[in-house]
Every structure is written in structure tokens, then in C-alpha cells.
Scaffold this motif. Structure first.
Motif, mmCIF file in Angstrom:
data_model
loop_
_atom_site.group_PDB
_atom_site.id
_atom_site.type_symbol
_atom_site.label_atom_id
_atom_site.label_comp_id
_atom_site.label_asym_id
_atom_site.label_seq_id
_atom_site.Cartn_x
_atom_site.Cartn_y
_atom_site.Cartn_z
ATOM 1 N N LEU A 116 75.754 75.674 13.925
ATOM 2 C CA LEU A 116 75.122 75.308 15.195
ATOM 3 C C LEU A 116 75.941 75.703 16.417
ATOM 4 C CD1 LEU A 116 73.770 71.769 14.211
ATOM 5 C CD2 LEU A 116 72.417 73.831 14.632
ATOM 6 N N ALA A 117 77.186 76.102 16.215
ATOM 7 C CA ALA A 117 78.052 76.452 17.350
ATOM 8 C C ALA A 117 77.911 77.911 17.775
ATOM 9 C CB ALA A 117 79.509 76.170 16.992
ATOM 10 N N VAL A 118 77.166 78.709 17.021
ATOM 11 C CA VAL A 118 77.065 80.148 17.308
ATOM 12 C C VAL A 118 76.196 80.385 18.544
ATOM 13 C CG1 VAL A 118 76.262 82.371 16.418
ATOM 14 C CG2 VAL A 118 77.384 80.731 14.890
ATOM 15 N N PRO A 119 76.690 81.109 19.545
ATOM 16 C CA PRO A 119 75.883 81.430 20.730
ATOM 17 C C PRO A 119 74.679 82.289 20.346
ATOM 18 C CG PRO A 119 78.206 81.933 21.095
ATOM 19 C CD PRO A 119 78.048 81.676 19.629
ATOM 20 N N GLY A 120 73.650 82.223 21.176
ATOM 21 C CA GLY A 120 72.479 83.059 20.911
ATOM 22 C C GLY A 120 71.193 82.295 20.765
ATOM 23 N N GLY A 121 71.265 80.978 20.958
ATOM 24 C CA GLY A 121 70.028 80.194 20.888
ATOM 25 C C GLY A 121 69.948 79.345 19.639
ATOM 26 N N ARG A 122 69.006 78.472 19.649
ATOM 27 C CA ARG A 122 68.818 77.529 18.550
ATOM 28 C C ARG A 122 68.369 78.270 17.283
ATOM 29 N NH1 ARG A 122 66.458 71.678 19.661
ATOM 30 N NH2 ARG A 122 66.236 70.879 17.534
ATOM 31 N N PRO A 123 68.931 77.943 16.117
ATOM 32 C CA PRO A 123 68.531 78.641 14.896
ATOM 33 C C PRO A 123 67.379 77.958 14.132
ATOM 34 C CG PRO A 123 70.513 77.378 14.494
ATOM 35 C CD PRO A 123 70.148 77.147 15.935
ATOM 36 N N PHE A 124 67.048 76.731 14.469
ATOM 37 C CA PHE A 124 65.962 76.012 13.797
ATOM 38 C C PHE A 124 65.630 74.758 14.593
ATOM 39 C CE2 PHE A 124 70.026 75.136 11.668
ATOM 40 C CZ PHE A 124 70.178 73.781 11.914
ATOM 41 N N ASP A 125 64.483 74.145 14.261
ATOM 42 C CA ASP A 125 64.083 72.892 14.928
ATOM 43 C C ASP A 125 64.741 71.688 14.268
ATOM 44 O OD1 ASP A 125 62.231 73.951 16.889
ATOM 45 O OD2 ASP A 125 60.869 74.360 15.215
ATOM 46 N N ASP A 126 64.545 71.572 12.954
ATOM 47 C CA ASP A 126 65.064 70.439 12.198
ATOM 48 C C ASP A 126 65.918 70.933 11.022
ATOM 49 O OD1 ASP A 126 63.691 68.686 13.871
ATOM 50 O OD2 ASP A 126 61.928 68.609 12.563
ATOM 51 N N ALA A 127 66.842 70.086 10.592
ATOM 52 C CA ALA A 127 67.725 70.435 9.484
ATOM 53 C C ALA A 127 67.100 70.001 8.155
ATOM 54 C CB ALA A 127 69.074 69.740 9.671
ATOM 55 N N SER A 128 67.417 70.747 7.097
ATOM 56 C CA SER A 128 66.901 70.382 5.773
ATOM 57 C C SER A 128 68.029 70.389 4.751
ATOM 58 C CB SER A 128 65.790 71.344 5.334
ATOM 59 O OG SER A 128 66.275 72.661 5.177
ATOM 60 N N CYS A 169 69.249 83.521 11.227
ATOM 61 C CA CYS A 169 68.284 82.445 11.449
ATOM 62 C C CYS A 169 67.810 82.406 12.901
ATOM 63 C CB CYS A 169 68.898 81.106 11.056
ATOM 64 S SG CYS A 169 69.138 80.936 9.278
ATOM 65 N N GLN A 170 68.669 82.715 13.838
ATOM 66 C CA GLN A 170 68.272 82.760 15.242
ATOM 67 C C GLN A 170 67.177 83.807 15.463
ATOM 68 O OE1 GLN A 170 72.074 83.471 17.001
ATOM 69 N NE2 GLN A 170 72.552 81.318 17.308
ATOM 70 N N ALA A 171 67.339 84.963 14.835
ATOM 71 C CA ALA A 171 66.338 86.019 14.976
ATOM 72 C C ALA A 171 65.010 85.591 14.354
ATOM 73 C CB ALA A 171 66.835 87.303 14.314
ATOM 74 N N ALA A 172 65.064 85.013 13.156
ATOM 75 C CA ALA A 172 63.839 84.542 12.504
ATOM 76 C C ALA A 172 63.180 83.436 13.318
ATOM 77 C CB ALA A 172 64.169 84.053 11.097
ATOM 78 N N TYR A 173 63.990 82.541 13.864
ATOM 79 C CA TYR A 173 63.465 81.427 14.663
ATOM 80 C C TYR A 173 62.726 81.937 15.901
ATOM 81 C CZ TYR A 173 63.474 77.126 17.452
ATOM 82 O OH TYR A 173 63.096 76.041 18.218
ATOM 83 N N ARG A 174 63.342 82.885 16.617
ATOM 84 C CA ARG A 174 62.696 83.432 17.808
ATOM 85 C C ARG A 174 61.334 84.026 17.460
ATOM 86 N NH1 ARG A 174 68.038 85.315 18.843
ATOM 87 N NH2 ARG A 174 67.503 87.383 18.001
ATOM 88 N N GLY A 175 61.286 84.770 16.358
ATOM 89 C CA GLY A 175 60.036 85.389 15.962
ATOM 90 C C GLY A 175 58.971 84.384 15.552
ATOM 91 N N LEU A 176 59.351 83.394 14.759
ATOM 92 C CA LEU A 176 58.383 82.380 14.321
ATOM 93 C C LEU A 176 57.793 81.631 15.505
ATOM 94 C CD1 LEU A 176 60.326 81.013 11.219
ATOM 95 C CD2 LEU A 176 58.170 82.281 11.155
ATOM 96 N N LYS A 177 58.630 81.332 16.487
ATOM 97 C CA LYS A 177 58.156 80.598 17.654
ATOM 98 C C LYS A 177 57.260 81.460 18.545
ATOM 99 C CE LYS A 177 59.772 76.426 17.231
ATOM 100 N NZ LYS A 177 58.863 75.262 17.152
#
Length: 232
Positions: free
Chosen positions: A96-108, A63-71
Motif C-alpha cells: 500500500l505504500a507504493v506511489p501511483g494510486g490505490r491498488p484496490f478498494d478492499d483487502a482480501s 494491481c494499480q494498472a488493473a485497478y485503473r482499468g477496472l474502474k
């Protein structure tokens, strides 16, 4: 991406090349649909058995990788987590504790009410539990909002009465508004069309579609649906 490990999340999560490919594909997707779509949900019910089962830490890397790309492709888009079904406090905190950046903006989350039980508190508990997990992970409600991206109830007449379905829907709206249970609320299906009588997922419409014979009519539920539309 089936070019990498046949699309296996677990393998992709531990392959830097595959993660970079996912990031680039996500960037292209967001750029392609900029101006048409502004919200992206990263997956469906990651804690449900029909989805490939793996650790939240691996999901987070993907999810972190997908998030970086989408942004990169659209900095103004909103990225939602993989919607989870059923309470999953531990899962969210590990996610949410995994290092490497935010994985998403909001939770669903995905919540479904048992028809005939308007006093059920299961979905409210799930929303409260998820918000508490987000807070323990260091995010305020302003930093990370909570969306319901699927909700509803089976409206086939064999499951209950129109009044019971109406009670569930109206009660969900009232509690959402009064107690700020969630920030956005999206129903799974607006109308029931009875396209496949043997498919239970064809029976989750809030309203009775034209020509339906075995779904509850839901005349009074129009008010509840209008309330939800106004809220979103």
C-alpha cells in the motif's frame, strides 16, 4: 497477458507499455461484464510459494494498472486485492505504500481452520493483523474493508468428526459477528462432491453433497451456513 514477457509479473511491473496494455484489458473486461459481475479479485495468494514470488512493490504496480482499468470500465465495481494466505503484515504495508494510486478498494485474505481444533485463533489473528496493517497505511475500515474470499476445512472423515467441523464453522461465524473480525465472508466450497478422491481440494465443502460417502454429514452445520449466507 502473455504477449508481454510471457506473462511474468516481475517483467510486466517494470514495463510501462505492458502496464498500459493490462490497464486497457482490465477496462474492456469490466465493461464487458458490467451488470453481470460487480466484484473482481486481482489474484490468488500472492504470498504463497506456488505463485510467482516477487516483491510486493512489483505486485502493487501491476494491481494499480488493473485497478485503473477496472474502474474505467465500471466505476461502480468493487476491486479486491490479491488474496493472501497466512499472515502478511509487512507485505500489506509495503504493497500500500507504493506511489501511483490505490491498488484496490478492499483487502482480501484466505483463511483455513485446522479441523478438530475449534479453539484455534490463527485465522482471527490473521484478520486482526491485516486490519492493523491497513490502518497503519492510512486507511480506515470505512475506506478499506476486509473480505475473506476463501475459507473452509477438510471434511474427509479421516481428518476428524462431523462435530469438530461444525464447531469450527459455527465458531467462525460467532466471532466474525461479535468482534467484527472481517466484513465479508465467503466459503471456498459449498458442497463436497467427492469428484476426485485423490484431490484434497475436493473435500472442502461446508455441506455434504448428494451421493458422497466419505465426507462428514454436517447436518447441524446447515445453521452455520445459513448464518453466513444471511451475513453476506
Amino acid at each position: 497477458n502473455y504477449l508481454y514477457h510471457n506473462g511474468s509479473y516481475k517483467e510486466v511491473a517494470n514495463d510501462p507499455e505492458a502496464l498500459l496494455a493490462l490497464e486497457r484489458a482490465s477496462e474492456n473486461l469490466a465493461r464487458m461484464y458490467k451488470g453481470k459481475f460487480h466484484v473482481f479479485e486481482l489474484g490468488n495468494e500472492l504470498n504463497f510459494q506456488r505463485i510467482e514470488v516477487m516483491a510486493p512493490e512489483d505486485y502493487a504496480k501491476v494491481c494499480q494498472a488493473a485497478y485503473r482499468g477496472l474502474k474505467k470500465g465500471n466505476p461502480d465495481c468493487t476491486v479486491l486485492s490479491m488474496g493472501h494466505s497466512r499472515p502478511a503484515t509487512d507485505l500489506f504495508e509495503r504493497y500500500l505504500a507504493v506511489p501511483g494510486g490505490r491498488p484496490f478498494d478492499d483487502a482480501s485474505i484466505h483463511i483455513y481452520a485446522a479441523q478438530g481444533y475449534p479453539d484455534t485463533t490463527e485465522w482471527e489473528f490473521m484478520a486482526k493483523q491485516t486490519k492493523e496493517a491497513i490502518a497503519r497505511s492510512g486507511y480506515s475500515n470505512d475506506d478499506m474493508k476486509l473480505w475473506v474470499t476463501e475459507s473452509g476445512m477438510n471434511v474427509h472423515t479421516s481428518y476428524g468428526t462431523d462435530q469438530q467441523v461444525e464447531n469450527v464453522l459455527v465458531r467462525q461465524f460467532v466471532l466474525t459477528e461479535c468482534f467484527n473480525a472481517v466484513d465479508k465472508f465467503i466459503m471456498y466450497q459449498l458442497q463436497t462432491y467427492e469428484t476426485d478422491p485423490n484431490n484434497p481440494e475436493d473435500w472442502y465443502g461446508c455441506l455434504q453433497g448428494r451421493g458422497t460417502k466419505n465426507a462428514n454429514g454436517a447436518r447441524k452445520r446447515y445453521l452455520g451456513v445459513c448464518n453466513f449466507i444471511a451475513m453476506t
